[in-house]
Structures are given as structure tokens and as C-alpha cells.
Design an enzyme around this catalytic site. Sequence first.
Site, short mmCIF file in Angstrom:
data_model
loop_
_atom_site.label_atom_id
_atom_site.label_comp_id
_atom_site.label_asym_id
_atom_site.label_seq_id
_atom_site.Cartn_x
_atom_site.Cartn_y
_atom_site.Cartn_z
N HIS A 76 -0.53 -10.41 7.32
CA HIS A 76 -1.24 -9.42 8.14
C HIS A 76 -2.76 -9.62 8.17
O HIS A 76 -3.53 -8.66 8.14
CB HIS A 76 -0.93 -8.00 7.63
CG HIS A 76 0.52 -7.68 7.55
ND1 HIS A 76 1.41 -8.02 8.55
CD2 HIS A 76 1.25 -7.05 6.59
CE1 HIS A 76 2.63 -7.61 8.20
NE2 HIS A 76 2.56 -7.03 7.03
N HIS A 80 7.63 -12.81 10.67
CA HIS A 80 7.51 -11.71 9.71
C HIS A 80 8.19 -10.48 10.29
O HIS A 80 7.65 -9.79 11.17
CB HIS A 80 6.05 -11.39 9.39
CG HIS A 80 5.91 -10.41 8.27
ND1 HIS A 80 5.56 -10.79 6.99
CD2 HIS A 80 6.11 -9.07 8.21
CE1 HIS A 80 5.53 -9.73 6.20
NE2 HIS A 80 5.87 -8.66 6.93
N HIS A 103 11.71 -7.48 9.33
CA HIS A 103 12.55 -6.91 8.28
C HIS A 103 13.87 -6.42 8.86
O HIS A 103 13.94 -6.06 10.04
CB HIS A 103 11.85 -5.72 7.61
CG HIS A 103 10.45 -5.99 7.18
ND1 HIS A 103 10.14 -6.72 6.05
CD2 HIS A 103 9.26 -5.61 7.72
CE1 HIS A 103 8.83 -6.78 5.92
NE2 HIS A 103 8.27 -6.12 6.92
N ASP A 159 6.36 -7.85 12.51
CA ASP A 159 6.47 -6.88 11.42
C ASP A 159 7.44 -5.75 11.75
O ASP A 159 7.43 -4.69 11.13
CB ASP A 159 5.10 -6.29 11.03
CG ASP A 159 5.13 -5.55 9.69
OD1 ASP A 159 5.96 -5.91 8.84
OD2 ASP A 159 4.33 -4.61 9.50
N TYR A 200 9.09 4.18 -0.47
CA TYR A 200 9.31 4.80 0.85
C TYR A 200 10.76 4.58 1.25
O TYR A 200 11.44 3.69 0.73
CB TYR A 200 8.37 4.20 1.90
CG TYR A 200 8.63 2.73 2.20
CD1 TYR A 200 9.50 2.33 3.20
CD2 TYR A 200 7.99 1.73 1.47
CE1 TYR A 200 9.74 0.99 3.48
CE2 TYR A 200 8.22 0.39 1.72
CZ TYR A 200 9.09 0.03 2.73
OH TYR A 200 9.33 -1.30 2.99
N ASN A 204 5.72 2.01 7.11
CA ASN A 204 4.48 2.59 6.59
C ASN A 204 3.33 2.60 7.59
O ASN A 204 2.16 2.53 7.20
CB ASN A 204 4.04 1.89 5.29
CG ASN A 204 5.03 2.13 4.16
OD1 ASN A 204 5.32 3.26 3.80
ND2 ASN A 204 5.56 1.04 3.62
N ARG A 225 8.02 -13.01 -2.31
CA ARG A 225 6.89 -12.19 -1.87
C ARG A 225 6.44 -11.25 -2.98
O ARG A 225 7.26 -10.73 -3.73
CB ARG A 225 7.28 -11.37 -0.65
CG ARG A 225 6.12 -10.65 0.04
CD ARG A 225 6.63 -9.76 1.13
NE ARG A 225 5.58 -9.31 2.03
CZ ARG A 225 5.52 -8.10 2.58
NH1 ARG A 225 6.47 -7.20 2.30
NH2 ARG A 225 4.56 -7.77 3.40
#
Length: 297
Positions: free
Chosen positions: A181, A31, A33, A248, A49, A253, A124
Site C-alpha cells: 500500500h 493484493h 483477500h 485490496d 476485526y 478496515n 506476511r
Amino acid sequence: MPLSGIPVCMAPDPDTKTPDYQPPPGACDAHCHIFGPGAVYPYAPGRSYTPPDAPLSRFKALQSTLGLTRAVLVNASCHGTDNTVILDAIAESGGSYRGVANVGQSVSDDEFARLNDGGIRGIRFNFVRHLGGTPDMDVFHDLVERIAPLGWHVVLHFDAVDLLEFGDMLRSLPVPFIIDHMGRVPTSDGLDQKPFEILLETARMDNCWIKICGAERISSAGPPFTDAVPFARAALETAPDRTLWGTDWPHPNIAKHMPNDGDLVDLIPLYTSDAVLQRKVLVDNPHRLYGFTDQPE
């Protein structure tokens, strides 16, 4: 906050520690990005965001430092339904990366086929309130039905309280699904909190997968986030063959403590000291779900 009114995320820690723990060959960050760069991969106008650029070059350097070689790139909501950024990264990876896409109701069968050829293996949905809340459930169910013939899965990003509301829906899904998560259950509410009980109950389903990532998101104690360890252990003990791990990165955020990814890797031996189980979570499980075509070192 910029004049546009769209909040800007904190940047990831630029000084990644080399972890003490050495992952097994072929270990996967399941996981993570890629963000931008925005000049090449524009952010969606309607995003909630704006992340600092976190391009593929920085991610490759991160993986080298952490001792990881495989990855599942999750296209985040800030890129909308344009999945180009992760498709390009997958294409450059030589079989080491797979992806999870964001798609809209209008996605065509030809586009699904193109995404599949490009290494996408799931879609997702965000249910989290600050990212827009519950999606249109008619659209959700339609897209889930459409990915079933592809052998894909659906990734679900929930707030803890949502697990109470959507338990029946989870039990009826016709495809494998992943809960991100650890369900974002706050450690401060303890192992006996109802959302976590529901998470573990759901994890016993044969088509449910759990990501033991997001320790920094659920922690109430702060770095190095060891108060998340009992929660990850419980999830891993419940579904050892359907548990994944990820960083992650670059941690969009985060409101309080931006983690150092070396610290997150060093939580792995606290989740389990069993080398066979570590390999299962880091290598075997993601390989089985995502079908990587590279060979572990």
C-alpha cells in the site's frame, strides 16, 4: 460493534463498475483477500476485526467485471494462521492464483512444504498498530531465514512512520520483500515527506518490491482518489521492474470511503500511459515473482 467487542468491517461496494480501462491479457490483482464464508472458513477467535463474508464466488465475479484473470491472495489477519481459505481458492484456479500466508513460530518444515505445494510464495507480517503492531522480531527473523531456501518473499504491512524506524532492518533482509500500500503514506503530507523519501530510497534496492495499491487508504481527497496518482507514479518510476498493483478487495478496515474497484482500475492509466509499462506491472512483474502456471489469454 458486536457484543464480543470485535469491530465489524464495512462491506465492499456491491455494484462494481466496469472500468473504462481494459487491462492486458493475463493481468494480475497482486493484493486481494478471500473472507470466509465464516461458516466454512471460521474467523480467528483473537482477530482484531470481523469482515463481512467475501467468498471466492464473489471474487471471481469481481475479476470478470474488472477484466483480470490472475490474483495473489493474501491471507488476512482475521483468519489467523489458518491458510485453508486461500489454499482452496488457489487449488480451484487452475494455476491462475498464488498466495501469501500467515504463519506462526511453530510452523513445521512439513507445513512449509505443504504451503509451497499449494501455491504459497510468501509470508506476511503486520506492523500496523490497529492490527497488533510490531511483531516479535526474533520470530520475524527466524521465519524469514526459514523461507529463504523456498525462494519465497516477505510482505510487510507498515504505517508510514514505521519506515523511519525499520529502515536498517529492511536493508538487511536476506529475501525479497514487498512493501504494501505504498507504505500507507498520507497524501496530505506531500511527496517530500520523509517516510515517502525513505520508501523510494528503499525501492531502489534490488530485493525491494512496491505495491501501488491502497490509493483509497492514503488519499485525503476521497473518491476517485486521484491525489494518490503522483505517489504511485514516483514508485513506479523508481522501480518499474519491481512494482505490483492490486485492488485490496474487499478493502478491510476502511474508515471513510469504500472504493468502487472499477474506479481503482481506472487509476492505472493515470499511473502510466505507457502500454509496455502497464503490461510490466500487471502481467510481467507478478508472473516473474509468483511463477503462474496458467497461460495469458
